[in-house]
Design an enzyme around this catalytic site. Structure first.
Site, PDB file in Angstrom:
ATOM      1  N   ARG A 195       0.822  -1.222   0.000  1.00 34.30           N
ATOM      2  CA  ARG A 195       0.000   0.000   0.000  1.00 34.30           C
ATOM      3  C   ARG A 195       0.852   1.267   0.000  1.00 34.30           C
ATOM      4  O   ARG A 195       0.516   2.249   0.658  1.00 34.30           O
ATOM      5  CB  ARG A 195      -0.950   0.021   1.201  1.00 34.30           C
ATOM      6  CG  ARG A 195      -2.034  -1.027   1.153  1.00 34.30           C
ATOM      7  CD  ARG A 195      -3.188  -0.534   0.284  1.00 34.30           C
ATOM      8  NE  ARG A 195      -4.166  -1.608   0.098  1.00 34.30           N
ATOM      9  CZ  ARG A 195      -5.286  -1.695   0.786  1.00 34.30           C
ATOM     10  NH1 ARG A 195      -5.604  -0.792   1.667  1.00 34.30           N
ATOM     11  NH2 ARG A 195      -6.114  -2.691   0.563  1.00 34.30           N
ATOM     12  N   ARG A 232      -6.908  11.362  -6.802  1.00 33.15           N
ATOM     13  CA  ARG A 232      -8.097  10.561  -6.497  1.00 33.15           C
ATOM     14  C   ARG A 232      -9.352  11.431  -6.599  1.00 33.15           C
ATOM     15  O   ARG A 232     -10.373  11.011  -7.132  1.00 33.15           O
ATOM     16  CB  ARG A 232      -7.934   9.986  -5.088  1.00 33.15           C
ATOM     17  CG  ARG A 232      -9.132   9.377  -4.463  1.00 33.15           C
ATOM     18  CD  ARG A 232      -9.249   7.924  -4.857  1.00 33.15           C
ATOM     19  NE  ARG A 232     -10.087   7.212  -3.903  1.00 33.15           N
ATOM     20  CZ  ARG A 232     -11.407   7.303  -3.849  1.00 33.15           C
ATOM     21  NH1 ARG A 232     -12.041   8.079  -4.690  1.00 33.15           N
ATOM     22  NH2 ARG A 232     -12.080   6.619  -2.954  1.00 33.15           N
ATOM     23  N   ASP A 292      -6.678  -3.348  -7.504  1.00 31.38           N
ATOM     24  CA  ASP A 292      -7.204  -3.965  -6.286  1.00 31.38           C
ATOM     25  C   ASP A 292      -7.467  -5.441  -6.539  1.00 31.38           C
ATOM     26  O   ASP A 292      -7.688  -5.853  -7.685  1.00 31.38           O
ATOM     27  CB  ASP A 292      -8.497  -3.271  -5.832  1.00 31.38           C
ATOM     28  CG  ASP A 292      -8.811  -3.618  -4.382  1.00 31.38           C
ATOM     29  OD1 ASP A 292      -8.202  -3.008  -3.487  1.00 31.38           O
ATOM     30  OD2 ASP A 292      -9.626  -4.529  -4.141  1.00 31.38           O
ATOM     31  N   TYR A 307     -14.525 -12.080   0.320  1.00 31.66           N
ATOM     32  CA  TYR A 307     -15.265 -10.863  -0.052  1.00 31.66           C
ATOM     33  C   TYR A 307     -16.476 -11.199  -0.919  1.00 31.66           C
ATOM     34  O   TYR A 307     -17.532 -10.571  -0.819  1.00 31.66           O
ATOM     35  CB  TYR A 307     -14.357  -9.869  -0.785  1.00 31.66           C
ATOM     36  CG  TYR A 307     -13.364  -9.190   0.126  1.00 31.66           C
ATOM     37  CD1 TYR A 307     -13.726  -8.068   0.870  1.00 31.66           C
ATOM     38  CD2 TYR A 307     -12.065  -9.665   0.270  1.00 31.66           C
ATOM     39  CE1 TYR A 307     -12.823  -7.440   1.722  1.00 31.66           C
ATOM     40  CE2 TYR A 307     -11.158  -9.055   1.117  1.00 31.66           C
ATOM     41  CZ  TYR A 307     -11.549  -7.938   1.838  1.00 31.66           C
ATOM     42  OH  TYR A 307     -10.661  -7.330   2.684  1.00 31.66           O
TER      43      TYR A 307
HETATM   44  O1  1CP Z   1       0.039   0.385  -3.143  1.00 32.80           O
HETATM   45  C1  1CP Z   1      -0.358  -0.796  -3.254  1.00 32.80           C
HETATM   46  O2  1CP Z   1      -0.104  -1.682  -2.404  1.00 32.80           O
HETATM   47  C2  1CP Z   1      -1.046  -1.206  -4.531  1.00 32.80           C
HETATM   48  C3  1CP Z   1      -2.455  -1.238  -4.631  1.00 32.80           C
HETATM   49  C4  1CP Z   1      -3.355  -2.129  -3.775  1.00 32.80           C
HETATM   50  C5  1CP Z   1      -3.225  -3.472  -3.382  1.00 32.80           C
HETATM   51  C6  1CP Z   1      -2.034  -4.388  -3.585  1.00 32.80           C
HETATM   52  C7  1CP Z   1      -4.612  -1.691  -3.313  1.00 32.80           C
HETATM   53  C8  1CP Z   1      -5.130  -0.326  -3.492  1.00 32.80           C
HETATM   54  N1  1CP Z   1      -5.258  -2.747  -2.735  1.00 32.80           N
HETATM   55  C9  1CP Z   1      -4.429  -3.844  -2.745  1.00 32.80           C
HETATM   56  C10 1CP Z   1      -4.710  -5.208  -2.259  1.00 32.80           C
HETATM   57  C11 1CP Z   1      -5.897  -5.448  -1.419  1.00 32.80           C
HETATM   58  N2  1CP Z   1      -7.154  -4.916  -1.539  1.00 32.80           N
HETATM   59  C12 1CP Z   1      -5.933  -6.414  -0.373  1.00 32.80           C
HETATM   60  C13 1CP Z   1      -4.775  -7.312  -0.018  1.00 32.80           C
HETATM   61  C14 1CP Z   1      -3.779  -6.646   0.865  1.00 32.80           C
HETATM   62  C15 1CP Z   1      -4.264  -6.226   2.240  1.00 32.80           C
HETATM   63  O3  1CP Z   1      -4.527  -7.119   3.073  1.00 32.80           O
HETATM   64  O4  1CP Z   1      -4.361  -5.027   2.465  1.00 32.80           O
HETATM   65  C16 1CP Z   1      -7.220  -6.404   0.169  1.00 32.80           C
HETATM   66  C17 1CP Z   1      -7.729  -7.248   1.313  1.00 32.80           C
HETATM   67  C18 1CP Z   1      -7.991  -5.456  -0.568  1.00 32.80           C
HETATM   68  C19 1CP Z   1      -9.420  -5.143  -0.388  1.00 32.80           C
HETATM   69  C20 1CP Z   1      -9.608  -3.686  -0.149  1.00 32.80           C
HETATM   70  N3  1CP Z   1      -9.593  -2.746  -1.142  1.00 32.80           N
HETATM   71  C21 1CP Z   1      -9.709  -3.025   1.075  1.00 32.80           C
HETATM   72  C22 1CP Z   1      -9.692  -3.688   2.444  1.00 32.80           C
HETATM   73  C23 1CP Z   1     -11.051  -3.775   2.999  1.00 32.80           C
HETATM   74  C24 1CP Z   1     -11.098  -4.525   4.307  1.00 32.80           C
HETATM   75  O5  1CP Z   1     -11.589  -5.653   4.315  1.00 32.80           O
HETATM   76  O6  1CP Z   1     -10.610  -3.997   5.306  1.00 32.80           O
HETATM   77  C25 1CP Z   1      -9.820  -1.655   0.811  1.00 32.80           C
HETATM   78  C26 1CP Z   1      -9.983  -0.521   1.793  1.00 32.80           C
HETATM   79  C27 1CP Z   1      -9.721  -1.488  -0.590  1.00 32.80           C
HETATM   80  C28 1CP Z   1      -9.694  -0.202  -1.352  1.00 32.80           C
HETATM   81  C29 1CP Z   1      -8.314   0.210  -1.720  1.00 32.80           C
HETATM   82  N4  1CP Z   1      -7.443  -0.579  -2.465  1.00 32.80           N
HETATM   83  C30 1CP Z   1      -6.275   0.105  -2.689  1.00 32.80           C
HETATM   84  C31 1CP Z   1      -6.402   1.392  -2.049  1.00 32.80           C
HETATM   85  C32 1CP Z   1      -5.354   2.478  -2.089  1.00 32.80           C
HETATM   86  C33 1CP Z   1      -7.672   1.447  -1.455  1.00 32.80           C
HETATM   87  C34 1CP Z   1      -8.289   2.648  -0.731  1.00 32.80           C
HETATM   88  C35 1CP Z   1      -8.849   3.442  -1.850  1.00 32.80           C
HETATM   89  C36 1CP Z   1      -9.364   4.802  -1.624  1.00 32.80           C
HETATM   90  O7  1CP Z   1     -10.435   4.908  -1.004  1.00 32.80           O
HETATM   91  O8  1CP Z   1      -8.757   5.756  -2.137  1.00 32.80           O
END
Ligand code: 1CP
Length: 352
Positions: free
Chosen positions: A34, A47, A84, A160
């Protein structure tokens, strides 16, 4: 079979790829899970212009820029594609939404009929903007830096899809796996196919390595972990390697703990992610030989900064510094992280 540029790693002298090939380097290569995201003001600005989170993911111009932002700011050794894990269910025909301030929402899947309603194969045309982003980033990135593609592990993505959202121990998916193991297995099988195809498309578009994120399997008891985490991740790796035999792969089963040794024995990855809570000496014993470890600085120590962060970095380097190591966090960068603390982590690791 895919053509790989022959002397790719060598010509780029990527320290990240050398580590995945089994070299122990001092200082180790660094990237952070992240590393692009809301803690960066330049991300928040872009964004806001892009509209929704998925618009950002599916607009190559924006996704490329966001992928490169942390590399410019911190000179990290690898970029990770901005996307994602939930684009895979999206490309299998499920409705995926991101609710501002809350997170992902999907329509929960509850039956075998729901599994049969998924697209037969992942729609790679639907994800064309993602692969175009990979190509654009690779073209813009310095040759010394690697580009990581990724997917969620079948189990984590399934949690999910079944639960419709993140949440307490991902209970809906676990319940389905106990009550209707054949239904859950059918879903996992679809996700093995889809994940391998998605990783291969990223490798073909120019990703240098791929990571498989299993964020939620650590909670499973050992027998369930073996069936729902280890076996499907092994299958994804084998599918990828059947097409790209030298594909560098990082497997991250977050919180595997004492299950890591069996996981690493079964999964043919080049590197294994280590979560914040793991015992580093035990993790090292669990992954024998030249396979690399990746982790495991506490993301909260990164929020704290100062002497606590220096200590957290030093602890990982002292425990794993003479082993092939990719310095990273034990989980993702948190939104409240001051960007200067990332710069501090990089400086500390490179000063030794
Ligand atoms: O910078 C990076 O790491 C690259 C981009 C990336 C990656 C590898 C994002 C962007 N998401 C992920 C993987 C991801 N997404 C995982 C696996 C890693 C982890 O455990 O964190 C998971 C579980 C998700 C699902 C997801 N997408 C969540 C988690 C929800 C929960 O259950 O708590 C969330 C909040 C997102 C949205 C998301 N994905 C990425 C970002 C930057 C965001 C937030 C976006 C925003 O609102 O701007």
């Amino acid at each position: 079979m895919v053509e790989r540029r022959p002397d790719e790693a060598g010509s780029r002298e990527s320290r990240f790829l050398r580590t995945l090939a089994g070299e122990a380097l001092t200082p180790p290569p660094i990237w952070l899970m992240r590393q692009a995201g809301r803690y960066l003001p330049e991300y928040r600005e872009l964004r806001a212009r892009a509209g929704g989170f998925l618009d950002l993911c599916y607009t190559p111009k924006f996704a490329t820029e966001v992928t490169l932002q942390p590399i410019r700011r911190f000179d990290l050794d690898a970029a990770i594609l901005f996307s994602d894990i939930l684009v895979v269910p999206h490309a299998l025909g499920r409705d995926v939404r991101f609710v501002e301030g809350e997170g992902p929402r999907l329509d929960p899947m509850t039956s075998l009929a729901d599994v049969h309603r998924l697209k037969e194969a992942i729609d790679l045309d639907f994800l064309a903007p993602v692969y175009e982003t990979v190509s654009r980033v690779r073209a813009e990135l310095d040759p010394s830096k690697a580009l990581i593609g990724f997917c969620g592990a079948p189990y984590t993505v399934a949690t999910y899809m079944v639960g419709g959202r993140g949440g307490e121990e991902q209970a809906p998916a676990r319940l389905l796996a106990y009550r209707e193991p054949d239904t859950f297995q059918a879903l996992i099988d679809r996700l093995v196919d889809a994940s391998a195809a998605h990783l291969l498309a990223q490798l073909r578009a120019g990703a240098d390595a791929v990571q498989i994120f299993d964020s939620w399997s650590g909670d499973l008891p050992p027998a369930e972990f073996a069936r729902w985490s280890t076996a499907p991740i092994k299958a994804v790796c084998e599918r990828v390697r059947a097409e790209v035999p030298d594909a560098p792969i990082i497997a991250f089963a977050r919180g595997a703990g004492a299950k890591l040794a069996d996981f690493a024995a079964a999964v043919p990855a080049n590197a294994f992610g280590i979560a914040t809570s793991e015992n580093l000496a035990a993790a090292r014993r669990a992954v024998p030989g030249h396979r690399a470890l990746q982790g495991a600085v506490d993301p909260i120590a990164l929020v704290a900064g100062g002497a606590a962060l220096d200590r957290a970095v030093d602890t990982v380097l002292e425990a794993l510094g003479d082993h092939p190591l990719i310095l990273n966090l034990g989980h993702g960068v948190r939104q409240e992280t001051p960007p200067e603390h990332v710069a501090q982590l990089v400086a500390r690791a490179r000063s030794r």
